[in-house]
Design a protein around this motif. Structure first.
Motif, short mmCIF file in Angstrom:
data_model
loop_
_atom_site.label_atom_id
_atom_site.label_comp_id
_atom_site.label_asym_id
_atom_site.label_seq_id
_atom_site.Cartn_x
_atom_site.Cartn_y
_atom_site.Cartn_z
N THR A 137 0.81 -1.23 0.00
CA THR A 137 0.00 0.00 0.00
C THR A 137 0.84 1.28 0.00
OG1 THR A 137 -1.56 -1.28 1.32
CG2 THR A 137 -2.01 1.07 1.11
N LYS A 145 0.88 4.27 -2.84
CA LYS A 145 0.55 5.68 -2.57
C LYS A 145 1.70 6.60 -2.98
CE LYS A 145 -2.86 5.00 1.03
NZ LYS A 145 -3.18 5.00 2.46
N PHE A 165 -2.07 4.34 -6.32
CA PHE A 165 -3.18 4.06 -5.42
C PHE A 165 -4.42 4.84 -5.88
CE2 PHE A 165 -5.61 4.50 -1.48
CZ PHE A 165 -5.51 3.23 -0.94
N PRO A 166 -5.63 4.28 -5.81
CA PRO A 166 -6.04 2.97 -5.30
C PRO A 166 -6.18 1.90 -6.40
CG PRO A 166 -7.96 4.34 -5.55
CD PRO A 166 -6.80 5.13 -6.08
N VAL A 183 1.30 10.46 -3.30
CA VAL A 183 0.43 10.84 -2.18
C VAL A 183 1.25 10.72 -0.91
CG1 VAL A 183 -1.65 10.22 -0.89
CG2 VAL A 183 -1.59 9.91 -3.37
N ILE A 191 2.22 10.00 2.81
CA ILE A 191 1.59 9.17 3.85
C ILE A 191 2.25 9.46 5.20
CG2 ILE A 191 0.90 7.36 2.26
CD1 ILE A 191 3.19 5.70 3.45
#
Ligand code: URP
Ligand code: ZN
Ligand code: ZN
Length: 459
Positions: free
Chosen positions: A368, A372, A377-378, A457, A459
């Motif tokens: 995951t 990201k 993702f997703p 993205v 995180i």
């Protein structure tokens, strides 16, 4: 083509529940209990764990390096990845100094197009940042979907860039929404230590290790974090190995800077005592080298502290005859080791079975977080309605032993020969197709797709 996976224990980075998964074509269509849907094929996953397909964002396939090529090509490397539950890899294009990034992209496409069995993408390694290269960055991000740029602070005279180029590249990449990856070790210092050891006639693989002490990585990691902070460019340190380098990242968090960190499975599980095996130590000659047991503990702690987000492999295999290129001189041993097939099983056994990480964290580390960070993702990296049906059905009770005779990487030794494992990848789906069926391969060359990626993205 539709497929129903019944009664599996579905694990994502956030969830853990028993459900059925209905797949139509390439994507997940429905998830729920006792789904009363007719499918072309049904798989009973009772008693099994169901994970999103692994993503290994650090592999080198068919790569020209140190006078030879890494021994897994795009077909054998992505097939081995699928056997190990990794349904997507991100490989590195290397710009040749003096040439354009486009020329490098064309060269890499020439070797990879039509050959992959599993899905893939590229990072672009910028080894010569100049006014012309600068003009190519925007097009790579916006047209080609190559949003991450690799830099080497080491491999002096071959791949290394200086800080002037690094800062210039960071400014350009930030402007267009990309991410900088870095091999963070001090190339000048390593170059000096290699020359010194060679001059003293210290030529065994042990001196590869002693030419790259922890300080070379700690210093470069801190310098990289400082440059990323100054330019505001998102930064990702690949294959971080040691306490000193992780402390540099921890220091950066004190000014609220987030530097993303990848470690690799070998740095969590192997240590530098392997270099004492005379020339056999060449199997583990990689850069940075394996470290000490205290560094392994630091890395596991870093995972649980949220400082380390990704566990990759830096899969860069060489056959024994290639390693022999350096039998009289450690500096000629091609750097790199196999691992793409081993990663998911190893981190499950070393992490989950050994009670170091939870199942959710296992998924985050193996799939995951990379999805990201690298703009996938997703579509990739989770099990959700609308996501690609890249799925691993995993038997948590299955005991097995690693050994080269059971592996599919194109290399004639295993880094983990004889290691006993609990938990095994059993069945693997790539975009809805069963590609590993209870240990048998059913995919074909050319099935793997190149993926253009979007923005990173945080995180
Ligand atoms: O030894 C390694 N890591 N070989 C591959 C190139 C790199 O530095 O990642
Ligand atoms: Zn590297
Ligand atoms: Zn690498």
């Amino acid at each position: 083509m539709s497929l129903l996976i019944k009664n599996g224990r579905v694990i994502t980075a956030a969830d853990d529940y028993i459900a059925d998964i209905f797949i139509e074509g390439e994507t997940i269509n429905e998830i729920g209990n006792n789904l009363l849907l007719k499918a072309d094929k049904e798989i009973d996953a009772s008693g099994k764990l169901v994970f999103p397909g692994g993503i290994d964002p650090h592999v080198h396939l068919d790569m020209p390096f140190m006078g030879t090529f890494s021994s897994d090509n795009y077909e054998t490397g992505t097939r081995a990845a699928l056997f190990g539950g990794t349904t997507m890899v991100i490989d590195f294009i290397l710009q040749k100094q003096g040439n354009s990034l486009q020329a490098a992209l064309d060269e890499w496409r020439g070797r990879s197009n039509g050959n992959c069995i599993g899905d893939y993408s590229f990072h672009m390694a910028v080894t010569d940042f100049n006014d012309n290269t600068k003009k190519e960055i925007q097009g790579l991000i916006e047209k080609e979907g190559i949003v991450s740029f690799k830099t080497f602070m080491a491999y002096k005279g071959a791949l290394m860039i200086d800080d002037r180029q690094m800062v210039g590249l960071m400014e350009e990449v930030k402007k267009h929404g990309g991410l900088i990856n870095v091999h963070a070790t001090n190339g000048d210092m390593i170059d000096y230590l290699i020359a010194k050891h060679r001059a003293e006639g210290k030529l065994s693989p042990l001196y590869h290790y002693l030419s790259q002490p922890e300080v070379t990585e700690a210093e470069a990691s801190e310098r990289f974090a400082d440059m990323a902070h100054y330019t505001g460019c998102p930064g990702y340190i690949v294959h971080l190995t040691c306490e000193g380098a992780l402390n540099a990242v921890r220091n950066a968090t004190r000014r609220n800077q987030k530097v993303f960190v990848e470690t690799c499975i070998q740095y969590l599980l192997l240590d530098a005592s392997l270099y004492e095996k005379n020339f056999e130590g060449a199997k583990w000659v990689m850069s940075p080298p394996l470290r000490q047991q205290k560094d392994q503990e630091t890395l596991w702690a870093g995972i649980n502290q949220g400082l380390v987000q990704v566990v990759a492999t830096d899969h860069c295999p060489f056959k024994w005859e290639q390693k022999l290129m350096g039998k009289d001189d450690f500096s000629k041993i091609p750097n790199g080791a196999p691992g793409v097939e081993n990663r998911m099983n190893l981190i499950y056994n070393g992490g989950v079975v050994e009670n170091r990480i939870s199942l959710n964290r296992f998924v985050e580390l193996t799939s995951t977080a990379a999805a990201k960070m690298f703009g996938l993702f997703p579509k990739k990296g989770t099990i959700a309605v609308g996501s690609d049906a890249d799925i691993v059905i995993f038997d948590p009770e299955k005991e097995h032993t690693f050994g080269v005779e059971n592996e599919h990487m194109n290399v004639d030794y295993s880094s983990y020969e004889g290691w006993k494992m609990k938990g095994k990848v059993e069945t693997v789906l790539s975009r809805g197709r069963v590609v590993i069926d209870k240990g048998e391969h059913t995919g074909k060359q050319g099935d793997g797709q190149f993926l253009k990626r979007g923005e990173c993205v945080k995180i």
